[in-house]
Write an enzyme that holds these catalytic residues in place. Structure first.
Site, PDB file in Angstrom:
ATOM      1  N   GLY A   1       0.967  -1.566  -0.407  1.00 38.94           N
ATOM      2  CA  GLY A   1      -0.104  -0.303   0.367  1.00 38.94           C
ATOM      3  C   GLY A   1       0.439   0.872   0.042  1.00 38.94           C
ATOM      4  CG  ASN A   2      -0.083   4.819  -1.493  1.00 43.37           C
ATOM      5  OD1 ASN A   2      -1.590   5.259  -1.330  1.00 43.37           O
ATOM      6  ND2 ASN A   2      -0.709   3.858  -2.879  1.00 43.37           N
ATOM      7  NE  ARG A   3       3.290   7.995   5.290  1.00 45.56           N
ATOM      8  CZ  ARG A   3       4.653   9.113   6.075  1.00 45.56           C
ATOM      9  NH1 ARG A   3       5.364   9.388   5.106  1.00 45.56           N
ATOM     10  NH2 ARG A   3       3.632   9.818   6.910  1.00 45.56           N
ATOM     11  CB  SER A   4      -2.579   7.759  -0.678  1.00 49.07           C
ATOM     12  OG  SER A   4      -3.340   8.972  -0.757  1.00 49.07           O
TER      13      SER A   4
ATOM     14  CB  ALA B   1      -1.278   7.308  -3.839  1.00 47.45           C
TER      15      ALA B   1
END
Ligand SMILES: Cc1cc2nc3c(=O)[nH]c(=O)nc-3n(C[C@H](O)[C@H](O)[C@H](O)COP(=O)(O)O)c2cc1C
Length: 433
Positions: free
Chosen positions: A230-233, A303
């Site tokens: 995943g990502n931090r958005s 993102a």
């Protein structure tokens, strides 16, 4: 209702005669308060004849009536049209050296300003800051529009036409029965401070009839049934754009990729926004493709993972299954969704991308942004700088908005709602070119 119409020293003052007339014809008690400079463009007899009320610029007339505060106190609405760069600066500073200045300080009524000036003046950082400050205090801003200016030149800076100002003003008056708090926290210099969103809501329906598709959050690519890449958005910026656009009249669909329920609360309560949850890049692409054709504007803030796991396991991966070491994940590239949307867009459709970039300097950030805009082929790219302590999960944001000519049309800073308003203004600007 008691309407104060402030008129300041720009060529567009002559158009405000029609505005005054529209208010009178709608049955309102209209009090025109020009500045001294405004009277060089349109004189007192015209304002008095149209408004049917006495007109003065001075705090020293009708002193027994305490006119310098009485007008502001009695007003149900104050409209300043045209609003010069000078008057916007005076409003921001709270200067009260004429009747319009004292009236604006004395009023608790909604205030609507219609800026008009040359593009250079409108885009000067001082004016940009003043407008952001006024908005954060709850002042409503209409326009300016892109079009012919005083001379032979044209660009953003033309005052919105009087009939549209009248329409917006009268809509604000309708809301007077249940007034919102007029004052929000003051922004800091130079970037607007973390003001609550109260008071920033704009009644101007300049996106009325526009269909907008917004993606927000961050995709998750499964590794196995319990793990993902995943990502931090957080989705906050996309949510702010969706809400701001719907408040301005757009019909919004939000594709929400793994956004926290608390962040989505504003959206789910909004009648102008339909929400669909997505998880992976594949889901997002499918939902976007199904809706892209009917959207006038697509804003891709989500993102999206560039890669996914090739052959994600349908069983949890266990340590005991790999006694000799860690498993190896084979990644494959996801399709470039943004590039695909831009390539398939129809004439008149506007595609807006986002790029969260790390860089050592603003120049490097903008250079990366320009390259990315060209690669993706979008009409507008919003670049923001990210790092462990910037961009993600914050209430504040700074967006550099790069157009198809590689120009940085605007840099918007402030709360994510303020950044959203600036982005929407810029989308409108790009669409009328
Ligand atoms: C012909 C002419 C047109 C002008 N038009 C504008 C304008 O559209 N917007 C603006 O901000 N200033 C304009 N100005 C400059 C303002 O008149 C000047 O800044 C003045 O001090 C504004 O004062 P006020 O804000 O108290 O009315 C213009 C000046 C002239 C001579």
């Amino acid at each position: 209702m008691f309407i104060v119409l402030g008129v300041t020293g720009g060529i567009a003052a002559y158009k405000s005669v029609m505005l005054a007339r529209a208010f009178v014809e709608a049955g309102h008690d209209v009090h025109v308060v020009p500045t001294e400079d405004a009277l060089r463009f349109v004189g007192t007899p015209t304002w008095e004849a149209i408004s049917r009320n006495p007109v003065t610029t001075s705090v020293h007339d009708d002193v027994p009536e305490v006119r310098h505060v009485a007008l502001g106190q009695r007003a149900d609405l104050v409209v300043v049209a045209p609003a010069t760069a000078n008057t916007l600066a005076r409003m921001t500073a709270g200067i009260a050296d004429d009747l319009l200045g004292t009236t604006l300080l004395a009023t608790r009524a909604p205030v609507l300003v219609a800026p008009a000036m040359h593009t250079e003046m409108w885009e000067h950082p001082a004016t940009v800051h003043n407008i952001a400050t006024l908005r954060a205090r709850g002042v409503h801003v209409i326009g300016p529009e892109v079009g012919r200016l005083t001379g032979t030149d044209s660009g953003p800076g033309r005052m919105t036409e009087p009939d549209r100002i009248a329409e917006t003003a009268l809509a604000l008056l309708d809301g007077v029965a249940t007034p919102e708090p007029h004052v929000a926290a003051e922004p800091e210099t130079p970037a607007p401070a973390p003001a609550p969103d109260a008071g920033e809501t704009r009644a101007i329906l300049d996106l009325d009839g526009m269909s907008m598709l917004v993606s927000a959050g961050g995709t998750r690519e499964p590794i196995d049934p319990v793990r993902f890449i995943g990502n931090r958005s957080s989705g906050r910026q996309g949510v702010a754009i969706a809400v701001a656009a719907a408040d301005r009249g757009a019909d919004v669909t939000l594709l929400a990729a793994n956004i926290d329920a608390a962040i989505l609360a504003d959206v789910e309560a909004h009648p102008g926004i339909a929400v669909t949850a997505v998880s992976s890049a594949d889901d997002l692409e499918r939902e976007l493709t199904a809706r892209a054709e009917s959207a006038d504007v697509i804003v891709m803030t989500a993102a999206v993972s560039d890669y996914r796991v090739d052959g994600a396991s349908d069983q949890k991966i266990r340590k005991e299954d790999h006694p000799d070491g860690a498993p190896t994940l084979q990644l494959v590239q996801n399709p470039d969704i943004l590039q695909g949307l831009a390539a398939d867009r129809w004439p008149g459709q506007t595609i807006v991308g986002f790029a969260a970039e790390t860089a050592d300097s603003t120049d490097e950030l903008l250079e990366r942004g320009r390259r990315k805009r060209e690669r993706k082929g979008v009409d507008l790219l919003a670049v923001n700088e990210v790092g462990w302590s910037a961009g993600f999960e914050q209430e504040q944001n700074t967006l550099h908005l790069i157009d198809a000519h590689d120009d940085v049309l605007r840099t918007v800073s402030g709360t994510k709602r303020q950044a959203a308003e600036g982005l929407l203004d810029t989308i409108l600007r790009v669409r009328v070119r």
